[in-house]
Design an enzyme around this catalytic site. Structure first.
Site, short mmCIF file in Angstrom:
data_model
loop_
_atom_site.label_atom_id
_atom_site.label_comp_id
_atom_site.label_asym_id
_atom_site.label_seq_id
_atom_site.Cartn_x
_atom_site.Cartn_y
_atom_site.Cartn_z
N GLY A 2 44.75 14.98 60.85
CA GLY A 2 45.74 14.09 60.24
C GLY A 2 45.31 13.46 58.93
O GLY A 2 45.85 12.42 58.54
N GLY A 3 44.31 14.08 58.27
CA GLY A 3 43.90 13.60 56.95
C GLY A 3 43.48 12.15 56.98
O GLY A 3 42.78 11.71 57.89
N ASP A 47 38.97 17.40 48.87
CA ASP A 47 38.59 16.11 49.47
C ASP A 47 37.67 15.31 48.56
O ASP A 47 37.42 14.13 48.81
CB ASP A 47 37.92 16.31 50.84
CG ASP A 47 38.95 16.48 51.96
OD1 ASP A 47 40.14 16.22 51.73
OD2 ASP A 47 38.55 16.86 53.07
N THR A 70 44.13 20.93 60.24
CA THR A 70 42.81 20.60 60.82
C THR A 70 42.95 20.63 62.33
O THR A 70 44.07 20.80 62.83
CB THR A 70 42.28 19.25 60.31
OG1 THR A 70 41.97 19.38 58.92
CG2 THR A 70 41.07 18.70 61.02
N SER A 87 37.58 12.27 56.50
CA SER A 87 38.08 11.22 57.41
C SER A 87 37.95 11.63 58.87
O SER A 87 38.37 10.89 59.76
CB SER A 87 39.56 10.95 57.11
OG SER A 87 39.73 10.51 55.80
O1 DON Z 1 37.97 16.11 56.11
C1 DON Z 1 39.06 15.56 55.97
O2 DON Z 1 39.21 14.36 56.05
C2 DON Z 1 40.27 16.43 55.71
N1 DON Z 1 39.88 17.69 55.16
C3 DON Z 1 41.03 16.59 56.98
C4 DON Z 1 42.37 17.20 56.73
C5 DON Z 1 43.29 17.01 57.84
O3 DON Z 1 43.00 16.41 58.85
C6 DON Z 1 44.62 17.53 57.69
N2 DON Z 1 45.35 17.27 58.92
N3 DON Z 1 46.35 17.26 59.42
#
Ligand code: DON
Length: 558
Positions: free
Chosen positions: A459-460, A409, A367, A439
């Site tokens: 960062g998920g 997600d 991301t 997130s």
């Molecule tokens: O929308 C979200 O929360 C996830 N798809 C974001 C994924 C993400 O940030 C991965 N990162 N390092």
């Protein structure tokens, strides 16, 4: 005009009209995850564009030079502040589930999750939102034609960019999935393998798709030849997209979530992101403590307990607001935070199992985020995604568009463990046209008389706690270089464990936190890639910083 004549009116002018002549920043600033994207944005500002035109240029350039993180095949949230009317807006360009999606689409005949189905290949892809957001930004907020703002990205797609160490690591990580998509392998690999350092990635197909958007706006992507190629490629490889899915896609303008902490105003992402709500809940809990007066261990303990409680609520209540009722006003109310703080013991960790049940699903590991401030005071904080590194690792032939795997997600199987051994809530179950819970937390912080911050990170599920730690660091008087650099720790309710970056906690802090009843685990690698800007109103000075964990660039330019 009431403020025109006479001494009394002059007095009135001074006190009541001053905000109309509010200060403007002495410089433009852009922080993004790739130097070429930061440069693309600066080029557009230099050509007379505003922060919103620059956001188009940076979004499109990142789609080209950081294909691991975001792109035309994905979506995101663009948080905007327009200085002329002080309006804050969130453009929701999040992916939607295809109309043919069903709640159990990733389960087998026995009701078990089919491994990787929501992660690799076209069935994992939601209907992308980025192209619609680009057009919307240009039409509603920009000053330049869309074609002008897209030009740097089109050039980069044709000329190519050299694969760096980070790109190569990600390509290795997603190698098997990329090899299964011949169109993806031809673009992103070198003879079927992760490229050698410096190998130039050229994307003529993506350049053509960007040109179609430059010529026809969103219709260049969601209708006509590109749309037909996208749908054909997806369906031939087992996906379920239809032309109707693409034709129906619209961005949604949503009011950001706001809150206050020690006199600062927090402006952050609204649902379908969980970011703003969780952030404000955590800050409302923490507002009940004098963190500065605490020992570093008690302070971290209390912060972790705030994280635990906000993430529990996230799992239970949050989803696409167009599909589920979210008790936002309650969740972000200071009294609710005060109530939650009552259950925190300073001498002991609260086991997550003792809180009313619910669990969060983990998110992926790529991301991107960028932050922009222009000299007029317009701001953009944008967090964009295709979810996992290289998304679904699938490119519909002829389009150059790498598709997302944002469908992961969703809670692929509400109420029971998903592919990560975790479960999610019914509020985030799959439904046709629904947006998966995110997130991503692009955020502004305004401190009256002191400054304005723009920040965010990938960062998920750890995004929200990274932004929280950044805001607490800002509240403690530090600047953007400190927010992006500082060691990070995280708790997300379940699993009931504090994870932390190597070096983020001192050995004696770890011992003391264990004594309080916390489980802790060091992560192997640092995480996040924060891009931040601070406009100091007292010094009238702009500073910007790019996370040292990444390879981005922050530029401040008069
Ligand atoms: O929308 C979200 O929360 C996830 N798809 C974001 C994924 C993400 O940030 C991965 N990162 N390092």
């Amino acid at each position: 005009m009431p403020c025109r004549r006479g001494a009394i009116l002059g007095f009135f002018l001074l006190f009541f009209c001053a905000p109309l002549n509010a200060q403007t920043p002495p410089a433009n600033a852009i922080a993004s995850a790739h130097p070429l994207a930061t440069q693309a944005g600066m080029e557009i500002l230099a050509a007379g564009g505003n922060a919103f035109d620059a956001a188009i240029a940076v979004t499109a350039a990142l789609a080209v030079v950081e294909p691991t993180g975001s792109g035309l095949g994905g979506g995101g949230f663009w948080l905007l502040h327009r200085s002329k009317d002080k309006r804050d807006i969130m453009i929701d360009g999040r992916e939607r589930a295809p109309l043919a999606a069903t709640r159990d689409m990733y389960l087998d005949g026995h009701g078990e999750v089919v491994p990787r189905l929501s992660v690799d290949g076209p069935l994992a892809a939601g209907i992308p939102g980025t192209a619609a957001a680009l057009e919307h930004l240009a039409r509603a907020y920009g000053r330049l034609p869309l074609a002008t703002s897209l030009a740097p990205a089109i050039h980069l797609a044709k000329a190519g960019f050299p694969a760096d160490e980070r790109y190569i690591r990600m390509a290795r990580f997603r190698l098997e999935a990329l090899r299964r998509s011949p169109a993806a392998a031809a673009i992103f690999l070198q003879n079927g393998n992760a490229p050698q350092p410096g190998h130039v990635i050229r994307q003529p197909g993506l350049a053509r798709t960007l040109e179609a958007i430059a010529e026809r706006g969103a219709a260049g992507f969601y209708q006509g030849p590109v749309a037909k190629q996208l749908v054909k490629g997806v369906r031939e490889a087992g996906g379920i997209w239809t032309l109707e899915d693409l034709a129906q896609y619209r961005v949604v303008e949503r009011a950001p979530v706001t809150g206050r902490y020690h006199g600062m105003k927090i402006i952050s992402a609204a649902p379908p992101s969980s970011g703003g709500i969780a952030l404000v809940t955590m800050l409302n809990i923490l507002a009940n403590y004098d963190l500065d007066a605490m020992t570093s261990v008690t302070r971290k303990h209390v912060i972790v307990e705030a994280m635990r409680r906000a993430y529990r609520d996230r799992a239970e209540y949050l989803g696409d607001p167009d599909f589920v009722d979210i008790p936002i006003d309650r969740l972000i109310h200071p009294y609710y935070g005060a109530g939650l703080s009552q259950s925190i013991r300073l001498d002991r960790a609260t086991p997550s199992g003792s809180l009313p049940g619910f669990v969060l699903q983990e998110a992926g590991s790529d991301t991107t985020h960028f932050s922009i401030l222009d000299r007029e005071g317009n701001r953009v904080a944008a967090t964009l995604s295709i979810n996992f590194p290289f998304g679904a690792a699938f490119v519909p032939p002829g389009t150059g568009v790498l598709l997302n795997d944002e469908m992961d997600d969703f809670s692929v199987k509400p109420g029971t463990p998903n592919v990560y051994g975790l479960v999610g809530a019914v509020s985030n179950a799959i439904a046709p046209g629904k947006r998966p819970l995110s997130s991503m937390s692009p955020t502004f912080v305004e401190i009256p008389g002191r400054g304005v911050a723009i920040l965010g990170t990938p960062g998920g599920s750890r995004i929200i706690t990274m932004v929280l730690l950044g805001i607490l660091d800002l509240a403690a008087g530090h600047g953007p270089q400190s927010w992006v650099t500082k060691g990070r720790y995280h708790h997300q309710y379940l699993p009931d464990i504090i994870t932390y970056e190597p070096g983020a906690l001192e050995p004696d802090e770890i011992t003391a936190l264990k004594t309080l009843g916390h489980d802790l685990k060091a992560r192997k690698r640092p995480y996040g890639n924060m891009q931040a800007i601070f406009w100091d109103l007292k010094l009238n000075h702009v500073s910007a910083a790019s996370d040292p964990r990444g390879t981005g660039q922050a530029t401040v330019s008069p």
